[in-house]
Scaffold this active site. Structure first.
Site, short mmCIF file in Angstrom:
data_model
loop_
_atom_site.label_atom_id
_atom_site.label_comp_id
_atom_site.label_asym_id
_atom_site.label_seq_id
_atom_site.Cartn_x
_atom_site.Cartn_y
_atom_site.Cartn_z
N ILE A 529 0.83 -1.21 0.00
CA ILE A 529 0.00 0.00 0.00
C ILE A 529 0.86 1.26 0.00
O ILE A 529 0.35 2.36 -0.06
CB ILE A 529 -0.98 0.03 1.19
CG1 ILE A 529 -0.25 -0.24 2.50
CG2 ILE A 529 -2.12 -0.97 0.97
CD1 ILE A 529 -1.15 -0.10 3.72
N GLY A 530 2.15 1.09 0.07
CA GLY A 530 3.01 2.27 0.03
C GLY A 530 4.46 1.86 -0.09
O GLY A 530 4.83 0.75 0.24
N VAL A 531 5.26 2.78 -0.63
CA VAL A 531 6.68 2.51 -0.76
C VAL A 531 7.43 3.75 -0.32
O VAL A 531 7.01 4.86 -0.62
CB VAL A 531 7.06 2.21 -2.23
CG1 VAL A 531 8.53 1.84 -2.32
CG2 VAL A 531 6.19 1.13 -2.81
N GLY A 532 8.51 3.56 0.37
CA GLY A 532 9.28 4.72 0.79
C GLY A 532 10.75 4.41 0.79
O GLY A 532 11.17 3.34 0.35
N GLY A 533 11.51 5.36 1.25
CA GLY A 533 12.96 5.24 1.23
C GLY A 533 13.49 4.01 1.93
O GLY A 533 14.57 3.54 1.63
N PHE A 534 12.74 3.51 2.85
CA PHE A 534 13.27 2.42 3.64
C PHE A 534 12.59 1.09 3.40
O PHE A 534 12.83 0.14 4.11
CB PHE A 534 13.20 2.78 5.12
CG PHE A 534 14.07 3.96 5.42
CD1 PHE A 534 15.43 3.83 5.36
CD2 PHE A 534 13.50 5.18 5.69
CE1 PHE A 534 16.24 4.91 5.61
CE2 PHE A 534 14.31 6.27 5.94
CZ PHE A 534 15.69 6.14 5.90
N VAL A 537 5.43 -0.84 2.46
CA VAL A 537 4.40 -1.04 3.47
C VAL A 537 3.33 -1.94 2.87
O VAL A 537 2.84 -1.70 1.77
CB VAL A 537 3.76 0.29 3.89
CG1 VAL A 537 2.69 0.05 4.94
CG2 VAL A 537 4.80 1.24 4.44
N LYS A 551 5.20 -2.51 7.94
CA LYS A 551 6.33 -1.86 7.27
C LYS A 551 7.51 -2.80 7.34
O LYS A 551 7.92 -3.23 8.42
CB LYS A 551 6.67 -0.56 7.97
CG LYS A 551 7.85 0.12 7.33
CD LYS A 551 8.73 0.76 8.35
CE LYS A 551 10.09 1.06 7.74
NZ LYS A 551 11.02 1.51 8.73
N ASP A 647 6.00 16.93 11.01
CA ASP A 647 5.52 16.79 9.64
C ASP A 647 4.00 16.66 9.63
O ASP A 647 3.44 15.69 9.12
CB ASP A 647 6.20 15.59 8.97
CG ASP A 647 6.15 15.69 7.45
OD1 ASP A 647 5.75 16.75 6.93
OD2 ASP A 647 6.51 14.70 6.79
#
Ligand SMILES: *[C@@H]1O[C@H](CO)[C@@H](O)[C@H](O)[C@H]1NC(C)=O
Ligand SMILES: *[C@@H]1O[C@H](CO)[C@@H](O)[C@H](O)[C@H]1NC(C)=O
Ligand SMILES: *[C@@H]1O[C@H](CO)[C@@H](O)[C@H](O)[C@H]1NC(C)=O
Ligand SMILES: *[C@@H]1O[C@H](CO)[C@@H](O)[C@H](O)[C@H]1NC(C)=O
Ligand SMILES: *[C@@H]1O[C@H](CO)[C@@H](O)[C@H](O)[C@H]1NC(C)=O
Ligand SMILES: *[C@@H]1O[C@H](CO)[C@@H](O)[C@H](O)[C@H]1NC(C)=O
Ligand SMILES: *[C@@H]1O[C@H](CO)[C@@H](O)[C@H](O)[C@H]1NC(C)=O
Length: 853
Positions: A529-534, A537, A551, A647
């Site tokens: 459902i999500g992708v990020g720098g680390f 998810v 995650k 944030d």
């Protein structure tokens, strides 16, 4: 004192300036508030009036003004000006005979022209009693990690009718001087009586004629309660207790439900505000565990003094005798044990009735042991129904001995104040921070929502050698000396088999890798459902029913084991209805996963614009804003340290299946004991469009940066457009600037979401917009606190529910009370329902509900 009209206009004024109307009942009449070194005095951020100190002193002295204003100062009055004595100097205040007083001193050890604050050592005597000796405000503030400090004393009734405060610079240091920024003298009721002496059976000590210094005042398992929310105008400050809990056994927080009314019965309401009694710490649900440990609080104090320990109790769960019976020990001595063990219902006869118990303990200085330990454990001999204990509030006062209350200055770590930021390890940290910022930005762009939270971790842990804990004799619990916290963390880290402390493991669940794989169909890409720098998810289903977001840390990521652990340690302790919570973690075969609540309805932003989803009604939007505000308020005031989100934006406000707003991505900046001036200096992080201009300029972070971002969120919710929209004409790109501009020009209504036009009452809109505008104030100290924001949003919500203020029956006095009730709970006060005079409530209700007049 007030004539009726005066009273009303005072009230109106308070409401207009956004203060809690409850302030009104504060008499304050006979209080003296001196803004030292100021010509005219002024009003502080709580709306209290401070006068110039000039007419109270005729000694040779100098008035001066601090050259810099730390962003953590709650207001300029009384901190920014000071009076300086280079020789002995005296204030002469008149007092009433036979009256007890609080006497508070405010110090801001900053830079003043032509003075070197580190040279300031002085003593302070009041009518012959030494309150401070060889006192350095600068050392004391540094040890507490704060820019400013205050000390509170309670003066016993005197038979003199004037009070002489004598400041005397030390003669041991060349160029020494005394200074003072604020003095507050508040008459108070007789709060102290007699108390048993622990360790000496059947002896009591008479407290009525004792002078004391407040050392600690804690709302156990509850929120910070600011002076203006204290009962009966006593202006006390109550802090959360978690910093002082020893070891891993922190017990469980329990909270009375919103319907509960604290029934003071014979107890005067000034003893403590209802909020203190509505939260408590118990030992936890497991009888075996509870029998095996003492729930223990530890305080650093000065030796060779006698202390009064006041424990506040209120049982809101049990309702009969012998259900919860426990022993209380103070410094390993029995204070309340079988056959006389503590049973709150036996004391109060009923549920929801508060009470307190006082104990006096002599701390001599043998072994140099300068700590006070309060411990509780179940009393099995009493054969209670539950093996558990309860504590709602705790106060510790130092009692005068031989006309003296002064202790030594606290010890600060050997390193000079600024060395920390230049040291090697901290450079490494900064380096990491930088990496995280970059990673975070990428992640944020790719996958709004959950993920970013996990990557962007800036955690400035206080580096401490065990045994070198700073010792603070003054009353500065806000950022506490995390004596216990650091100990338990250290023990957790040194445990080689697991990197996670026992406490964190106790608070969240440890999953096996097969469980995680099963939940995500072996990390199937269709679950992402999500992708990020680390890393990615995944959504997943645990135990075949619980929906979660998982995650998975990318093995090649920058986020090392330490960050992973840090995150678990921190997140596992943060629990709040309006925060996305960590359910557990998995650490196996080089896989590191964090498991979170799954938020079915996604982010707030996806319901606002560029969406096919149905538009949210105004009421829904307000409720979501209120939920998010509650979550942030908790981060700012309810946790162990002030946690700054860093944030805040509409993609970090998530919605569960019932539209309950939850804040995610709390970036874990904590202003802990390592913060020299109550702020964090760090590489700027955050999202453009939401960034506090002050933070950007000064690179110093305070919770007011979150307030700014939240202001942008409020406008985003109202206008349904992005915080930054580069495709618009230049002046409209930034929502914050454009909204403020339109507000100023009186054309804000042109930019609100067309779907809302005509659906918001003018009053409600005004309230909302004023609040948002205040949040966007250029400088931090002019922005409201999250508690104030929350209060105002709730107020706005109330105006929605009756847009025209018509006197429908459910909008009468009763619901007004409910409104106050709710608000007060959230901002940490509840006085209105209990001691607000009927007059003021009625007047207030008329103002809120104009047609009721
Ligand atoms: C303080 O004021 C009282 C009465 O106003 C006076 O009697 C006393 O002498 C004064 N003390 C000093 C040190 O000025
Ligand atoms: C202030 O005094 C301290 C100690 O006397 C000295 O180390 C320091 O350099 C002085 N600071 C300034 C700005 O003069
Ligand atoms: C509060 O009281 C109302 C009516 O008395 C009741 O319906 C509601 O369930 C109560 N709420 C809680 C949390 O007990
Ligand atoms: C406490 O009193 C003892 C004996 O009088 C003395 O030796 C010791 O230094 C005192 N401790 C402090 C902290 O003043
Ligand atoms: C109380 O007992 C604990 C552990 O049993 C010990 O570490 C501590 O020093 C004792 N404290 C005092 C004041 O005797
Ligand atoms: C709790 O503390 C008291 C006093 O130090 C001690 O006597 C008792 O054994 C402790 N109980 C447990 C279960 O550790
Ligand atoms: C005054 O305080 C300083 C700092 O804590 C300490 O180093 C010094 O010994 C103290 N001086 C006296 C005379 O107590």
């Amino acid at each position: 004192m007030f004539t009726n009209t005066l009273f009303v206009s005072y009230l109106v004024c308070l409401i207009v300036v956004f203060f809690n109307p409850i302030d009104v009942v504060l008499s304050g009449d006979e209080s003296i508030l001196l803004s030292c070194g100021s010509k005219d005095g002024g009003t502080d951020s709580d709306g209290r009036k401070w006068e110039s100190d000039a007419k109270y002193t005729s000694s040779e002295s100098k008035m001066t003004k601090a050259t810099n204003q730390d962003s953590s100062l709650p207001s300029t009055i009384p901190y920014m000006t000071a009076r300086v004595f280079t020789k002995e100097g005296t204030y002469n205040l008149s007092v009433k005979k036979n009256q007890r007083y609080w006497l508070r001193f405010y110090f801001y050890p900053a830079t003043y022209p032509d003075l070197n604050i580190t040279n300031s050592y002085f003593s302070l005597d009041v009518n012959g009693i030494t309150l401070l000796n060889n006192f350095s405000a600068s050392i004391t503030a540094q040890a507490a990690g704060q820019a400013f400090i205050f000390e509170e004393y309670s003066l016993a009734p005197m038979d003199s009718d004037n009070l002489e405060l004598t400041f005397k610079p030390s003669d041991k240091y060349p160029g020494s001087f005394a200074f003072i920024n604020g003095i507050e003298l508040v008459p108070i009721p007789d709060l102290f009586d007699k108390a048993p002496l622990v360790g000496f059976s059947d002896q009591t000590m008479e407290m009525q004629s004792s002078n004391m210094q407040t050392m600690f005042r804690l709302n156990v398992a509850g929120q910070y309660i600011p002076p203006k929310a204290d009962s009966d105008g006593l202006m006390r400050t109550w802090y959360n207790d978690q910093t002082y809990i020893w070891g891993a056994g922190i017990g469980a927080n329990i909270e009375a439900d919103d319907n509960t009314t604290i029934n003071y019965k014979d107890l005067p309401s000034y003893v403590a505000p209802p909020d203190v009694y509505m939260t408590a710490r118990s030992m936890g649900p497991d009888a075996h565990v509870n029998l095996d440990y003492n729930l223990t609080w530890i305080f650093d104090i000065d030796g060779n003094f006698t202390y009064l320990v006041r424990l506040h109790f209120c049982e809101f769960v049990m309702d009969s005798v012998n259900q919860r019976v426990f022993n209380i020990y103070i410094n390993n001595q029995s204070a309340q044990v079988y056959p006389d063990a503590a049973d709150v219902i036996a004391w109060t006869k009923e549920k929801n009735v508060p009470t307190y118990r006082d104990y006096v303990i002599v701390i001599d200085d043998k072994l140099g042991d300068k700590e006070l330990r309060v411990a509780m454990s179940p009393s099995p001999e009493s054969k209670p129904q539950y093996y558990d204990s309860i504590l709602n509030g705790l106060e510790v006062f130092k009692i005068e001995g031989g006309k003296n209350l002064a202790g030594p200055n606290p010890k600060i770590e050997a390193a000079p104040p600024n060395a920390g930021s230049n040291s090697k390890s901290s450079q490494n940290k900064d380096h990491k921070t930088n990496m995280n910022v970059i990673g975070g930005a990428a992640g944020g762009a790719a996958a709004f929502g959950l993920l970013a939270a996990l990557c962007i971790v800036v955690y400035q842990r206080k580096k401490r050698v065990p045994g070198s804990e700073s010792h603070t004799s003054s009353w500065l619990p806000i950022y506490g000396h995390s004596h216990t916290g650091s100990k338990s963390t250290i023990s957790g880290k040194s445990n080689a088999s697991s990197h996670i402390s026992a406490m964190a493991q106790g608070l969240c669940r440890r999953f096996s890798l097969p469980e995680i794989k099963h939940a995500t169909k072996n990390f199937d890409d269709s679950y992402v459902i999500g992708v990020g720098g680390f890393g990615k998810v995944y959504k997943g289903v645990l135990d075949n029913k619980i929906k979660v977001a998982i995650k998975r840390s990318n093995p090649s990521s920058e986020q090392g084991v330490n960050e992973f652990c840090t995150e678990i340690e921190m997140l596992s302790k943060l629990r709040h209805k309006h925060l996305v919570s960590l359910i557990g973690f998995c650490e196996e075969d080089n896989e590191m996963c964090l498991v979170y609540d799954y938020m079915a309805l996604g982010t707030l932003r996806e319901h606002l614009y560029n969406t096919k989803k149905p538009t949210l009604s105004w009421k829904q939007r307000l409720e979501i804003c209120i939920g998010a505000a509650r979550g942030l308020h908790y981060l700012h005031t309810g946790a162990k340290y002030t946690i700054i989100h860093r944030d805040v934006k509409t993609t970090n406000i998530l919605l569960d299946e019932n539209w309950v707003a939850k804040v995610s991505d709390f970036g874990l900046s904590k202003t802990g004991p390592n913060m020299e001036n109550g702020h964090v200096s760090t590489v700027v992080k955050g999202s453009f469009g939401y960034l506090d201009p002050e933070y950007f300029r000064r690179q110093q972070l305070t919770e007011k940066s979150d307030i700014y971002s939240f202001g942008v969120v409020l406008f985003e919710v109202l206008c349904a457009r992005p915080a930054l929209n580069p495709s618009l004409p230049k002046e409209q790109v930034s929502l914050a600037d454009w909204a403020l501009h339109c507000k100023k020009k009186g054309v804000l209504e042109d930019i609100i979401d067309p779907d809302l036009k005509g659906k918001i009452s003018q009053e409600c809109l005004n309230k909302f917009v004023d609040t948002a505008e205040k949040c966007l104030s250029e400088v931090g100290y002019e922005r409201p606190s999250m508690g104030d924001v929350l209060w105002n949003l709730e107020f706005a919500l109330q105006l929605v529910e009756s847009p025209d203020g018509a006197s429908t029956s459910d909008r009468s006095y009763g619901s007004e009370e409910a409104l106050l009730n709710r608000n007060n709970r959230s901002v940490g006060s509840e006085r209105e329902t209990n001691e607000g005079s009927e007059g003021s409530s009625v007047i207030f209700s008329q103002i809120v509900n104009p047609t009721g007049r």
